[in-house]
Design a protein around this motif. Structure first.
Motif, PDB file in Angstrom:
ATOM      1  N   GLN A  38       3.402   2.035  -1.540  1.00 36.86           N
ATOM      2  CA  GLN A  38       3.140   0.632  -1.867  1.00 36.86           C
ATOM      3  C   GLN A  38       3.532  -0.281  -0.709  1.00 36.86           C
ATOM      4  O   GLN A  38       2.819  -1.241  -0.390  1.00 36.86           O
ATOM      5  N   ARG A  39       4.639   0.028  -0.059  1.00 38.34           N
ATOM      6  CA  ARG A  39       5.056  -0.788   1.077  1.00 38.34           C
ATOM      7  C   ARG A  39       4.052  -0.705   2.231  1.00 38.34           C
ATOM      8  O   ARG A  39       3.775  -1.690   2.918  1.00 38.34           O
ATOM      9  N   ASP A  42       1.202  -2.848   1.304  1.00 40.36           N
ATOM     10  CA  ASP A  42       1.568  -4.258   1.461  1.00 40.36           C
ATOM     11  C   ASP A  42       1.466  -4.678   2.931  1.00 40.36           C
ATOM     12  O   ASP A  42       0.982  -5.779   3.244  1.00 40.36           O
ATOM     13  N   ARG A  43       1.933  -3.813   3.826  1.00 41.40           N
ATOM     14  CA  ARG A  43       1.843  -4.127   5.256  1.00 41.40           C
ATOM     15  C   ARG A  43       0.382  -4.187   5.703  1.00 41.40           C
ATOM     16  O   ARG A  43       0.000  -5.035   6.519  1.00 41.40           O
ATOM     17  N   ARG A  44      -0.398  -3.281   5.163  1.00 38.04           N
ATOM     18  CA  ARG A  44      -1.832  -3.244   5.503  1.00 38.04           C
ATOM     19  C   ARG A  44      -2.521  -4.539   5.052  1.00 38.04           C
ATOM     20  O   ARG A  44      -3.313  -5.128   5.793  1.00 38.04           O
ATOM     21  N   ALA A  45      -2.203  -4.970   3.836  1.00 39.02           N
ATOM     22  CA  ALA A  45      -2.791  -6.204   3.314  1.00 39.02           C
ATOM     23  C   ALA A  45      -2.373  -7.408   4.134  1.00 39.02           C
ATOM     24  O   ALA A  45      -3.194  -8.292   4.454  1.00 39.02           O
ATOM     25  N   ALA A  46      -1.106  -7.468   4.507  1.00 41.37           N
ATOM     26  CA  ALA A  46      -0.619  -8.583   5.314  1.00 41.37           C
ATOM     27  C   ALA A  46      -1.322  -8.619   6.669  1.00 41.37           C
ATOM     28  O   ALA A  46      -1.657  -9.692   7.189  1.00 41.37           O
ATOM     29  N   THR A  59      -0.667   1.029  10.292  1.00 44.13           N
ATOM     30  CA  THR A  59      -0.677   1.613   8.942  1.00 44.13           C
ATOM     31  C   THR A  59      -1.664   2.759   8.829  1.00 44.13           C
ATOM     32  O   THR A  59      -1.745   3.408   7.790  1.00 44.13           O
ATOM     33  N   SER A  81      -4.754  -7.985  -1.400  1.00 47.92           N
ATOM     34  CA  SER A  81      -3.566  -7.229  -1.809  1.00 47.92           C
ATOM     35  C   SER A  81      -3.986  -5.942  -2.511  1.00 47.92           C
ATOM     36  O   SER A  81      -5.099  -5.836  -3.031  1.00 47.92           O
ATOM     37  N   TYR A  82      -3.084  -4.971  -2.487  1.00 51.80           N
ATOM     38  CA  TYR A  82      -3.284  -3.704  -3.186  1.00 51.80           C
ATOM     39  C   TYR A  82      -2.198  -3.533  -4.244  1.00 51.80           C
ATOM     40  O   TYR A  82      -1.038  -3.871  -4.012  1.00 51.80           O
ATOM     41  N   ARG A  83      -2.585  -2.982  -5.375  1.00 49.80           N
ATOM     42  CA  ARG A  83      -1.607  -2.593  -6.400  1.00 49.80           C
ATOM     43  C   ARG A  83      -1.787  -1.101  -6.682  1.00 49.80           C
ATOM     44  O   ARG A  83      -2.823  -0.675  -7.188  1.00 49.80           O
TER      45      ARG A  83
END
Length: 411
Positions: A38-39, A42-46, A59, A81-83
Motif C-alpha cells: 500500500q505504501r 501511495d508513493r506511485r500515486a503521489a 516504484t 489514488s490506489y486502495r
C-alpha cells in the motif's frame, strides 16, 4: 476453542488492513507485505499527481516502468489514488488487486473508479510494481492504450490516442458547438462542458467499454457515466454531467464509424451525446430508452432544418408500406446487436415521439415530461404518471397520437 482473533479491538488502520488482506489463519500478523505494498502504491500515486517521473520510476521493477507515466503526461489530473483490496503473495512475488480512483481536473465532480491488477516483485526488502493492468473484464483506461494527447476547447476537453492534434481539435470544435445547442434545448442546469475520448480504433473503443468490438461496429459514439455503468442504447450511461448524482461522464468516439460521417452527421452525433451528459441527473431506471434516446436525437436535430423523412427513412418506408408500428419502441429494440433496421426504427420512433411532444405541447412541456419520468425513480408508472400529470393524456391516447403523427409526417 474459538480460535485466534484477527484483531482484538478496533485499532490502527494498519492492523485492520493486515487483518482484512491476510485474514485469520493466514500469515502471521508480523507479515507487513500488505502495508508495504500500500505504501508503494501511495508513493506511485503521489508521483503521478506531482508529475515526478523519477519518483514514479522508483516504484517500478524495470527500466520501462515509466511508460505508463509518460502516457499520462498530458492528462490534467486533480486526483489519483490506489486502495489495496487483496494481496496474493508467493515469496518475493505478489499480485495485488486495487481500486484506482482518479479525477480529471475541471470535469469530474467525484472520482472515477477502476479495478486494477498489479504484479509486484521484491528485491532488497522493497516491493516494486512490475505491471499495472485493468482487472478481469473491467474496461481499460485511455492511457492503457498509448500516449494521450490532450486538446482543450472553450467548453470541452478532448483526449485521444493515435490521433493527430488537428483531428482532436475538430472534435473540440464540434463539442464547443454542441454545448450551447444542448443548453438552448434543455436548459443550463448542468456542467456545460464535455470530456471526449478518442481512441485509435473501434477495438480501442471496445477496450474502454470492456466489451467485444462487434457490439459497437457502426456505432459512432457512446456516453458513459460513473454513476450508472449499465449498458443499453447508448450504453445506458446516457445522461449526466457534473453533479453529485452524475460525477463523471465521458463521450467515447468510435473513430472508424465517426470518420465516414459528413459534417452534419458528425455534429448531430456530438450534440446527441452531449445531451446525454446534460440530462444525466434526470435519467434513471425509470426512463425508457425511447425517451432518453429520442430526446437526445431531438436535441441533435432540433436546429438542423432537415425534413422528417430525411431523419427517419426506415419509419418512412414502413409507413409507406402500411406497417405503422402499433406501439412505441421498447428497450430491447435499442440493442446494438439488434437487426439494423429494427435499431434504426427504434431511434426514429423515439425521436418522433419527442418531436410530437414538442410540436403538440411545446418544448417546455417536453423537458418537464422528461424530468418527471426520470424523477419517478421506478419504471412502473413513470411514463403513465408523467403523461397524466404533465401532458394531461393517457398512454393509449398518446400512442394513438404518435401513430397518427407518423402517418402525417412520414406518409
Amino acid at each position: 476453542m474459538a480460535g485466534r482473533r484477527c484483531a482484538s479491538r478496533a485499532g490502527l488502520s494498519l492492523v485492520l488492513l493486515l487483518a482484512a488482506l491476510v485474514g485469520c489463519g493466514g500469515r502471521a500478523p508480523s507479515d507487513t507485505a500488505a502495508a508495504d505494498v500500500q505504501r508503494v502504491l501511495d508513493r506511485r500515486a503521489a508521483a503521478v499527481l506531482d508529475r515526478d517521473a523519477a519518483a514514479f520510476r522508483a516504484t517500478g521493477a524495470s527500466a520501462g516502468a515509466a511508460t505508463g507515466f509518460a502516457n499520462l503526461r498530458q492528462v490534467p489530473l486533480a486526483g489519483w489514488s490506489y486502495r489495496l483490496t487483496d494481496l496474493r503473495r508467493s515469496g518475493d512475488r505478489a499480485t495485488a488487486d486495487a481500486e484506482l480512483r482518479y479525477r480529471v481536473e475541471g470535469y469530474d465532480a467525484a472520482p472515477v473508479k477502476a479495478d486494477r491488477t498489479l504484479r509486484l516483485t521484491r528485491a532488497g526488502g522493497t516491493w516494486r510494481v512490475a505491471s499495472d493492468e485493468p482487472a478481469g473484464k473491467d474496461g481499460a483506461q485511455l492511457w492503457d492504450q498509448g500516449a494521450v494527447t490532450a486538446v482543450r476547447g472553450e467548453q470541452s476537453l478532448v483526449l485521444g490516442v493515435g490521433q493527430s492534434g488537428e483531428r482532436l481539435r475538430s472534435f473540440a470544435e464540434l463539442a464547443d458547438h454542441a454545448v450551447p445547442a444542448v443548453s438552448e434545448a434543455w436548459g443550463t442546469d448542468w456542467s456545460r462542458h464535455v470530456l471526449v475520448l478518442v481512441p485509435k480504433s473501434l477495438e480501442g473503443m471496445a477496450g474502454l467499454l470492456g466489451s467485444p468490438a462487434s457490439g459497437y461496429r457502426g456505432i459512432a459514439a457512446v456516453t458513459i457515466g460513473e454513476a450508472s455503468q449499465a449498458k443499453g442504447g447508448s450504453p445506458r450511461p446516457e445522461a449526466g454531467g457534473g453533479s453529485a448524482k452524475a460525477p463523471a461522464d465521458r463521450i467515447i468516439v468510435n473513430p472508424d464509424a465517426y470518420g465516414v460521417l459528413g459534417d452534419f452527421g458528425k455534429q448531430v452525433v456530438l450534440t446527441h451525446e452531449t445531451t446525454h451528459v446534460a440530462t444525466r441527473a434526470h435519467t434513471t431506471a425509470a426512463t425508457p430508452l425511447w425517451l432518453s434516446e429520442g430526446y437526445a436525437d431531438w436535441a441533435g436535430y432540433r436546429s438542423g432544418g432537415r425534413a422528417p423523412g430525411q431523419i427517419a427513412p426506415e419509419l418512412e418506408r414502413a409507413v409507406a408500406e402500411g406497417q405503422v408500428p402499433a406501439a412505441l419502441p421498447d428497450d430491447g429494440d435499442f440493442g446494438f446487436t439488434s437487426d439494423a433496421g429494427r435499431l434504426a426504427r427504434a431511434y426514429e420512433g423515439g425521436w418522433m415521439a419527442c418531436r410530437l411532444i414538442a410540436d403538440h405541447w411545446g418544448e417546455v412541456r417536453l423537458n418537464d415530461f422528461y424530468r418527471a419520468v426520470g424523477d419517478h425513480g421506478r419504471r412502473t408508472g413513470a411514463v403513465d404518471g408523467a403523461l397524466r400529470d404533465v401532458l394531461h393524456t393517457t398512454p393509449e391516447r398518446f400512442t394513438e397520437l404518435w401513430r397518427e403523427y407518423l402517418k402525417d409526417q412520414l406518409g
